[in-house]
Design a protein around this motif. Structure first.
Motif, PDB file in Angstrom:
ATOM      1  N   TRP A 130      -4.938   6.090   3.597  1.00 27.65           N
ATOM      2  CA  TRP A 130      -4.317   4.656   3.976  1.00 27.65           C
ATOM      3  C   TRP A 130      -2.895   4.810   3.485  1.00 27.65           C
TER       4      TRP A 130
ATOM      5  N   ILE B 187      -0.236   8.552  12.474  1.00 24.12           N
ATOM      6  CA  ILE B 187      -0.778   7.206  11.637  1.00 24.12           C
ATOM      7  C   ILE B 187      -2.602   7.336  11.771  1.00 24.12           C
ATOM      8  N   GLU B 188      -2.864   7.607  12.982  1.00 21.62           N
ATOM      9  CA  GLU B 188      -4.253   7.636  13.217  1.00 21.62           C
ATOM     10  C   GLU B 188      -4.962   8.617  12.722  1.00 21.62           C
TER      11      GLU B 188
ATOM     12  N   GLY C 264       3.551   3.776   8.989  1.00 19.23           N
ATOM     13  CA  GLY C 264       3.957   2.606   9.604  1.00 19.23           C
ATOM     14  C   GLY C 264       5.150   1.892   9.451  1.00 19.23           C
TER      15      GLY C 264
ATOM     16  N   ALA D 107       2.536   7.087  16.305  1.00 20.14           N
ATOM     17  CA  ALA D 107       1.452   6.356  16.230  1.00 20.14           C
ATOM     18  C   ALA D 107      -0.038   7.438  16.274  1.00 20.14           C
TER      19      ALA D 107
ATOM     20  N   VAL E 207      -5.304   8.025   8.744  1.00 21.71           N
ATOM     21  CA  VAL E 207      -6.331   7.010   8.810  1.00 21.71           C
ATOM     22  C   VAL E 207      -7.772   7.664   8.762  1.00 21.71           C
ATOM     23  N   GLN E 208      -7.782   8.583   9.645  1.00 24.81           N
ATOM     24  CA  GLN E 208      -8.985   8.954  10.009  1.00 24.81           C
ATOM     25  C   GLN E 208      -9.478   9.976   8.619  1.00 24.81           C
TER      26      GLN E 208
ATOM     27  N   ALA F 257      -0.640   6.502   5.331  1.00 29.46           N
ATOM     28  CA  ALA F 257      -0.626   6.104   6.989  1.00 29.46           C
ATOM     29  C   ALA F 257       0.402   5.047   6.558  1.00 29.46           C
ATOM     30  N   ALA F 258       0.228   3.985   5.757  1.00 34.64           N
ATOM     31  CA  ALA F 258       1.203   2.680   5.422  1.00 34.64           C
ATOM     32  C   ALA F 258       2.601   3.227   5.433  1.00 34.64           C
TER      33      ALA F 258
ATOM     34  N   ALA G 229       0.796  -1.161  -0.084  1.00 40.83           N
ATOM     35  CA  ALA G 229       0.149  -0.053   0.051  1.00 40.83           C
ATOM     36  C   ALA G 229       0.866   1.123  -0.095  1.00 40.83           C
TER      37      ALA G 229
END
Lengths: 277, 264
Positions: free
Chosen positions: A240, A231-232, A247, A228, A235-236, A243-244, A31
């Motif tokens: 994505w 990332i959240e 991560g 972290a 995502v919100q 965010a990936a 991703a």
């Protein structure tokens, strides 16, 4: 045992890890570099914007601070337990283990009750006339670190303690009999023998701190956002792929810092004690 | 026997640290019995209204039930898979035991947020978001390493000659396992199951990413802490603090007893 039956015994665990750890990891990598065609734009965005660099650097810094404080603060606690009679050790360990297994969410909430505007500390300080109005303690970096240390400390203590139980305390007695002072026996015998476990504890606390999410979000302000939380946030906002990419950077940062800490830890140990030359 | 004189200062330091670890948790208890809307300390008057508002609110009760269901399923899966894996690791040739243990305990070193994101993307691709079974399995993967570590420690203490004796006396491999190997492992397995239950029951981030329509208890607490702060959270927390302490007390006692009685 026969090889076939070993494979059968391992199968459920392998399936579980393959489906929920290994495969998702590959999905994440995919991703982050396909959107929909092969691209590095997400990683580029991450290194080009100062805000993101700030978050990453802060995450490493805060985790390092927490790990070092936990190590310094936790070592004497572990030592105290280890030097007690065996029966008492078990009872004292309970005092450390019970908070360790308490939900991080609740332990973080507890800090809100203690440090909030109407909280215990403010109430005490106003009552004692130390301050006129409530002091802002929530949403500051100091509070985040205080709470993170409290949450991680049991892990450091337990890791340290397990290493210390391997130490033959007769060696300490021998050192004292041979004329070493108490602190000499401590620094020349006890410390070197517990060094490795202590370093392991430091690395574990660092590693777990890198992924902290709840505590910085609830006790920190905007300036305390960690990877972290970033990332959240992404995502919100349905980013994505981005965010990936974050991560993956988190994982790579964590692993390389662990290797670095282990290496410098060993090196410092040798220099400190002049051994292994 | 006192091995080494520990100075009084060290003892004072130790108890100060215990206060630092436990005191903030204990403070939550009186707040939950307050009659005040604010998280004010000390509470002005005693009341059970926040417990009433927890037990009477279907949102809170549902969240608790979902968390309980997910945690039980996750506990059964991770305890079974982890115990079987631990048995295999201990029966495997020496050179394989190390790598296998590393493999089985791998998720411990991976941040939950990373696992959450991965599972989330996987769930979107396979259309399995908002699926309790999916969440339970993800939690099981996270909890399994703890099960492997705890049961492995107990298996290592077992005297293998007992199982061999059972075999010599004519028991088949399964029967030998059931009558000789399994019984002394039960305390460790129960301890591991309790830990696994709470790994799932307390987990927030994976649930937060995966569940959209329904809420687990940590998700409910999280939402409450972020939005309208009220002492219902303190009441829920108090219940959880009491339940967790009791369960962990039992689990730790079992784990210790397993380690002690099995030692040769």
């Amino acid at each position: 045992m026969k090889r076939i039956s070993l494979i059968w015994l391992l199968l459920p665990a392998v399936l579980l890890l393959a489906a929920f750890i290994v495969m998702p990891t590959f999905d994440l990598i995919r991703a982050s570099i396909f959107d929909p065609d092969f691209t590095f734009k997400h990683f580029q965005r991450l290194v080009e914007r100062g805000v993101y660099i700030d978050v990453m650097w802060r995450t490493v810094r805060v985790s390092l601070i927490v790990a070092v404080i936990c190590t310094i603060v936790g070592y004497p606690v572990a030592m105290f337990i280890n030097l007690q009679p065996k029966k008492r050790q078990v009872a004292l360990l309970f005092l450390i283990l019970i908070p360790m297994w308490m939900s991080v969410l609740i332990r973080t909430f507890a800090w809100i009750v203690v440090l909030g505007r109407e909280g215990l500390i403010n109430d005490l300080m106003i009552g004692l006339g130390m301050t006129d109005g409530p002091v802002q303690m929530l949403y500051t970096s100091g509070t985040v670190i205080t709470a993170m240390v409290q949450i991680m400390l049991p892990i450091q203590i337990i890791t340290c303690y397990s290493a210390m139980t391997e130490i033959d305390l007769d060696l300490m007695r021998a050192a004292r009999v041979l004329g070493a002072r108490r602190w000499q026996a401590l620094t020349r015998v006890y410390l070197p023998l517990s060094y490795d476990g202590t370093l392991t504890g430091l690395v574990i606390v660092f590693m777990m701190s890198m992924g902290f999410f709840i505590t910085p979000a609830l006790l920190g302000g905007r300036q305390d956002m960690m990877i972290a939380n970033l990332i959240e946030f992404q995502v919100q906002h349905l980013n994505w792929s981005f965010a990936a990419a974050i991560g993956i950077v988190l994982l790579v940062l964590t692993v390389s810092m662990i290797l670095l800490l282990r290496w410098t830890g060993r090196f410092a140990f040798r220099r400190l004690l002049n051994v292994g030359r | 026997m006192r091995v080494m004189q520990t100075s009084r200062m060290l003892a004072v330091y130790f108890w100060a640290m215990v206060v630092y670890l436990i005191f903030p948790i204990l403070i939550v208890l009186p707040v939950s019995f307050s009659d005040n809307e604010l998280l004010r300390f000390p509470p002005t008057a005693f009341s059970l209204r926040w417990y009433q508002s927890y037990f009477n609110d279907p949102v809170w009760v549902d969240a608790t039930l979902i968390s309980f269901r997910v945690a039980v399923v996750s506990m059964v899966i991770s305890t079974t898979a982890g115990t079987l894996a631990a048995l295999a690791i201990n029966a495997a040739p020496k050179r394989l035991a190390g790598p296998l243990t590393y493999g089985a305990t791998l998720p411990i070193v991976i941040p939950h947020i990373f696992i959450a994101l991965g599972v989330f993307i996987l769930a979107i691709r396979s259309g399995l978001t908002d699926n309790e079974m999916m969440l339970a399995l993800a939690h099981a993967a996270v909890a399994m390493p703890f099960v492997v570590l705890i049961t492995s420690a107990a298996i290592r203490q077992i005297d293998p000659t007992i199982a061999r004796a059972a075999r010599v006396l004519g028991a088949g491999p399964l029967r030998a396992f059931r009558v000789a190997t399994l019984p002394p492992l039960i305390p460790a397995i129960v301890a591991a199951a309790i830990f696994a239950f709470f790994v799932s029951f307390d987990e927030l981030i994976i649930a937060q990413f995966l569940m959209k329509g329904s809420e687990t208890l940590p998700m409910r607490i999280w939402a409450d802490l972020r939005l309208d702060f009220n002492p219902t959270v303190a009441a829920v927390s108090t219940l959880l603090i009491v339940v967790t302490s009791l369960a962990m007390g039992v689990a730790e006692t079992l784990r210790r007893r397993a380690a002690r009685t099995l030692a040769p």
